[in-house]
Design an enzyme around this catalytic site. Structure first.
Site, mmCIF file in Angstrom:
data_model
loop_
_atom_site.group_PDB
_atom_site.id
_atom_site.type_symbol
_atom_site.label_atom_id
_atom_site.label_comp_id
_atom_site.label_asym_id
_atom_site.label_seq_id
_atom_site.Cartn_x
_atom_site.Cartn_y
_atom_site.Cartn_z
ATOM 1 N N CYS A 110 0.810 -1.229 0.000
ATOM 2 C CA CYS A 110 0.000 0.000 0.000
ATOM 3 C C CYS A 110 0.839 1.274 0.000
ATOM 4 O O CYS A 110 0.331 2.354 -0.280
ATOM 5 C CB CYS A 110 -0.952 0.010 1.190
ATOM 6 S SG CYS A 110 -1.988 -1.447 1.289
ATOM 7 N N HIS A 246 -2.855 7.212 2.875
ATOM 8 C CA HIS A 246 -3.351 5.942 2.347
ATOM 9 C C HIS A 246 -4.710 5.666 2.994
ATOM 10 O O HIS A 246 -4.876 5.826 4.198
ATOM 11 C CB HIS A 246 -2.348 4.831 2.674
ATOM 12 C CG HIS A 246 -2.903 3.469 2.435
ATOM 13 N ND1 HIS A 246 -3.613 3.151 1.294
ATOM 14 C CD2 HIS A 246 -2.882 2.333 3.186
ATOM 15 C CE1 HIS A 246 -3.994 1.888 1.362
ATOM 16 N NE2 HIS A 246 -3.568 1.369 2.491
ATOM 17 N N ASN A 276 -10.155 0.054 0.710
ATOM 18 C CA ASN A 276 -8.692 0.107 0.628
ATOM 19 C C ASN A 276 -8.258 -0.385 -0.760
ATOM 20 O O ASN A 276 -8.360 -1.577 -1.061
ATOM 21 C CB ASN A 276 -8.110 -0.787 1.726
ATOM 22 C CG ASN A 276 -6.596 -0.780 1.748
ATOM 23 O OD1 ASN A 276 -5.952 -0.332 0.804
ATOM 24 N ND2 ASN A 276 -6.011 -1.281 2.825
#
Ligand code: UT7
Length: 354
Positions: A110, A246, A276
């Site tokens: 990520c 993020h 996500n």
């Protein structure tokens, strides 16, 4: 000092929506639990490949910069869900856009977009390249385990892209820092999607995560990364105009902002809409923030990320004069008549919608 400035941006979020209610119809969860614990309301499930999503976002970013693919010296796709092991997603993007610049994928999970931006900035500072396409693209729906409700509700698909160009002006990447603690590699992993899965088909190719441990590390590490990046840029927390984190969990974003004593109004979030999307989350959020007028000329933009590895990183940018796209183009990908749940069912063993 020569550095990279973002001059184009774009995103591709697949049309098929998978809502919390859809998930609650097939696993033991609820809309209320997912929203309260993560901030997610829905996510998107892709009907096209990672490379197609990446290319769609890249085409928008190129149009926004008024440039073409063959003017790129470098294409980096930050991803941990490539279509194939070889060649890279970036090579497939170049196949659709043209050009003979360098192509590579970068896997920092990520944190991938912040890593890729930092790598491109370093190459620009060194004079190796003048223009680069930096893309974050993920198809994490491929790795969802519906037997594991703690992870199944979190992830979604999508892509975001930026075009960066060398500048000697005040705008661009002012500083960045990248870190990883390999001793924590097992707390977030997708084992069977690599060669482990080729040699042993019983190794699951799904997300395996110790959520609380990742959560705890994320808040600490993203905060630390932001503080160091600000110091290196000669700035303070109060100088941040927009924070783009993020998008993993709204509670992680809120806790990081509190830890940094950042004004909540400066924090841009869109996790409710996409969940996500790993390396794609920051460039999608950046693209939306710009299109919604949340970033003004000269703004200081901070990006912070963390992910499997355990990786983390931060980048501080000063925005240039232009906050609108040169050209806005529609995506030219085919649509789908399938729902998010139908697309997921086709991908997940044992999910019978009948
Ligand atoms: O991009 C990097 C990737 N990952 C992340 O950023 C994730 C980081 N971690 C997190 O976001 C959070 O830890 C989660 C959202 C994964 C979980 O939230 P939590 O507040 O840490 O919940 P928990 O794991 O402590 O579970 C609390 C309870 C448990 O029940 P008991 O043992 O208290 O009875 C779970 O079984 O919630 C239960 N639970 C659920 N209930 C309904 C876990 N998942 C679900 C679910 N629906 N989907």
């Amino acid at each position: 000092m020569r550095r990279a400035a973002i001059i184009g941006w774009g995103d591709y979020t697949p049309p098929a929506v998978l809502s919390n209610m859809d998930l609650a119809s097939v696993i033991d969860t609820s809309d209320e639990w997912i929203q309260t614990r993560s901030g997610i309301k829905e996510r998107r499930i892709s009907h096209v490949s990672n490379a197609d999503m990446a290319t769609a976002a890249a085409k928008q970013a190129l149009a926004a910069a008024d440039l073409s693919g063959d003017e790129m010296d470098l294409i980096i796709v930050a991803t941990c869900s490539p279509d194939r092991a070889v060649p890279s997603v970036a090579a497939y993007v170049q196949r659709q856009l043209g050009g003979v610049g360098a192509t590579m994928d970068l896997n920092a999970a990520c944190s991938g977009f912040v890593y890729a931006l930092s790598v491109a900035n370093g190459m620009i500072a060194a004079g190796t390249v003048n223009r680069a396409l930096i893309i974050g693209a993920e198809r994490l729906s491929s790795f969802i385990d519906l037997q594991d409700r703690t992870t199944a509700v979190l992830f979604g698909d999508g892509a975001g892209a930026v075009v960066v160009e060398a500048t000697e002006g005040p705008e661009g990447v002012l500083s960045s820092n990248l870190h990883s603690d390999g001793s924590l590699s097992e707390i977030l992993t997708i084992r069977g999607a690599g060669t482990e899965g080729v040699f042993d088909p019983d190794v699951p190719h799904t997300v395996d995560m110790e959520g609380r441990e990742v959560f705890r590390n994320a808040v600490t590490r993203m905060g630390e990364g932001a503080v160091v990046a600000l110091e290196n840029a000669g700035l303070d927390v109060e100088d941040i105009d927009v924070l783009i984190s993020h998008q993993a969990n709204i509670r992680i974003i809120d806790a990081t902002a509190r830890r940094l004593s950042i004004d909540p109004d400066t924090v841009y979030t869109n996790i409710h809409a996409y969940g996500n999307t790993s390396a794609a989350s920051i460039p999608i959020a950046l693209s939306e923030a710009l299109d919604q007028g949340a970033i003004k000329p000269g703004d200081v933009v901070a990006m912070v990320a963390f992910g499997g590895g355990l990786t983390w990183g931060a980048a501080i940018l000063r925005w240039g004069d232009r906050v609108t796209r040169h050209h806005r183009i529609e995506h030219d990908l085919p649509g789908t008549d399938k729902t998010g749940l139908e697309l997921l069912a086709a991908r997940v063993r044992g999910l019978d919608l009948a």
